[in-house]
Design an enzyme around this catalytic site. Structure first.
Site, short mmCIF file in Angstrom:
data_model
loop_
_atom_site.label_atom_id
_atom_site.label_comp_id
_atom_site.label_asym_id
_atom_site.label_seq_id
_atom_site.Cartn_x
_atom_site.Cartn_y
_atom_site.Cartn_z
N TYR A 162 47.84 49.19 31.37
CA TYR A 162 48.15 50.26 30.86
C TYR A 162 49.56 50.51 31.67
CZ TYR A 162 47.94 55.51 29.81
OH TYR A 162 47.77 56.77 29.42
N LEU A 172 46.83 42.43 47.51
CA LEU A 172 46.21 43.75 47.29
C LEU A 172 47.09 44.42 46.16
CD1 LEU A 172 45.16 46.35 48.60
CD2 LEU A 172 47.33 46.84 49.82
N CYS A 218 45.09 49.46 40.76
CA CYS A 218 44.72 48.36 39.84
C CYS A 218 44.25 48.46 38.39
CB CYS A 218 43.38 47.52 40.52
SG CYS A 218 42.20 48.39 40.86
N TRP A 276 42.17 48.88 35.14
CA TRP A 276 40.90 48.22 34.78
C TRP A 276 40.78 46.90 35.00
CZ3 TRP A 276 43.65 52.23 32.02
CH2 TRP A 276 43.04 53.02 31.71
N GLN A 294 37.86 53.45 35.88
CA GLN A 294 38.54 52.29 35.91
C GLN A 294 37.68 51.46 36.86
OE1 GLN A 294 42.51 53.27 37.40
NE2 GLN A 294 43.42 53.40 35.29
N CYS A 343 56.70 61.00 22.53
CA CYS A 343 57.88 61.54 23.25
C CYS A 343 57.88 60.55 24.45
CB CYS A 343 57.19 62.90 23.82
SG CYS A 343 56.41 63.07 25.18
#
Length: 402
Positions: free
Chosen positions: A155, A190, A194, A196, A220, A372
């Protein structure tokens, strides 16, 4: 192609367009028609990017509430535009927000001033508020995100340099991050924000690293743990300020937009504390060229509460004395293409999502959000940056891959 009015906007020319609008008086239709024309957009025109008004209440609603009114009136079906992404490209390219704020009445001016003051005075991204964006946005439903995103469940902006489809662009982005971090077997990574588990899975599976992933979204965390089962990956439902340990490498992809300027010191101090002296830290974030960024009111209410985009000045100020900037890579146009690919996926999947309980107003909200945002990047108002950072004491040279 359309031609813009002869009187183009010049910010230091006395702004004759604004004086003309003030003489119009209280006619919201005429005022917005003139403003849109400055961007090459016609109200009730027939080109794909023109705004077709279905309800006259649209005009006063936008003048009273600005971008919040524009978004809400779209959700309520008071207007449409066949090519909404291009509508926003044109509006944002001409600085429509400043023009609207200058021409509108006292109510909108007070709203804008209050929002700017709140951003300066209130820590909207404090520890107590850290999980709000997870509950509001990322916990909407994994079925929605599985329909919209590619199989890696990424994402954030894909990397389209040599990609022809969304999945290839996202896998190229994940691999680019791993190569920039110089990941190798035995490294401990690290992943702050994160999602999914896309990067965690890719890094563990293809680079042999151990990963700790942090998220503030319960949904998630649940899906990331399922996706990373059997790999050397630990997913924590945890704020970055609560994390301990030492890591060879750190990545934060698409999360810094939720940090807020009042927490920059906490964020980078935490990264410096958690990163080994010879390690590398990759920060992937949306940025803006605005001098004093304030979260868009519609985005703040309906999509990302408490968000705040950084600009170059804010980042460089926060990094000074904490990290060495090894590389700054900009590929904002790739986000435009990513967002439109997400919308194409969502549009294809909509009949099934509608059957699962997502109503028409939600669809219009999500379409408005994605389109947008695409216009935001297409107009070069928004940018996408990947920074590679190191401790001042790190030895040797660094050369970033592309």
């Amino acid at each position: 192609m359309s031609t813009l009015p002869n009187q183009t906007w010049q910010p230091h020319s006395g702004r004759p367009w604004l004086e003309n609008l003030r003489r119009i008086g209280g006619d919201g239709r005429q005022l917005l028609t003139e403003l849109a024309a400055q961007a090459g957009v016609r109200l009730n025109g027939h080109r794909p990017w023109d705004i077709r008004v279905h309800d006259p209440a649209f005009y006063d609603r936008v003048l009273r509430a600005g971008s919040l009114g524009l978004g809400e009136s779209y959700m309520d079906k008071q207007w449409d535009a066949p090519q909404l992404d291009e509508t926003f490209n044109r509006l944002l390219s001409c600085g429509i927000e400043e023009r609207l704020h200058g021409a509108a009445g006292i109510a909108l001016k007070l709203r804008v001033a209050a929002e700017a003051l709140r951003t300066r005075l209130v820590n909207r991204q404090s520890r107590e508020r850290a999980f709000q964006v997870g509950e509001h946005h990322y916990d909407v439903g994994n079925d929605l995100y599985e329909a919209m995103l590619d199989p890696t469940m990424s994402y954030s902006c894909g990397y389209w340099a040599e990609a022809d489809d969304l999945e290839s662009a996202q896998r190229a982005k994940l691999d680019l991050i791993c190569r920039k971090l110089e990941l190798g077997p035995g490294d401990r990574l690290l992943d702050i924000g994160c999602g999914w588990g896309g990067l965690a899975e890719h890094a563990a599976r293809h680079y042999g690293v151990q990963v700790v992933g942090l998220t503030v979204s319960r949904e998630q965390a649940k899906l990331a743990r399922e996706r990373c089962a059997g790999l050397s990956v630990e997913i924590r439902l945890q704020d970055y300020r609560e994390t301990d340990g030492r890591f060879d490498k750190i990545a934060s992809v698409g999360m810094f937009e939720h940090v807020g300027r009042k927490n920059d010191a906490d964020f980078f101090d935490a990264a410096a504390r958690l990163l080994k002296n010879d390690g590398l830290f990759l920060l992937h974030t949306i940025g803006t060229r605005a001098a004093n960024p304030v979260n868009d009111p519609w985005i703040d209410r309906y999509i990302f509460p408490n968000g705040e985009l950084p600009n170059v000045e804010r980042l460089t100020k926060a990094l000074r004395r904490r990290f060495v900037l090894e590389d700054w890579h900009a590929f904002g146009p790739d986000y435009d293409r990513t967002l439109m690919a997400w919308w194409a996926n969502l549009e294809r999947a909509w009949p099934a999502l509608e059957g699962a309980g997502y109503d028409e107003r939600f669809q219009r909200m999500w379409k408005y959000y994605l389109h947008c945002s695409a216009g935001f990047f297409r107009s070069r108002t928004g940018h996408l940056w990947q920074l590679v950072l190191s401790h001042p004491g790190r030895s040797g040279s660094y050369r970033a891959p592309r």
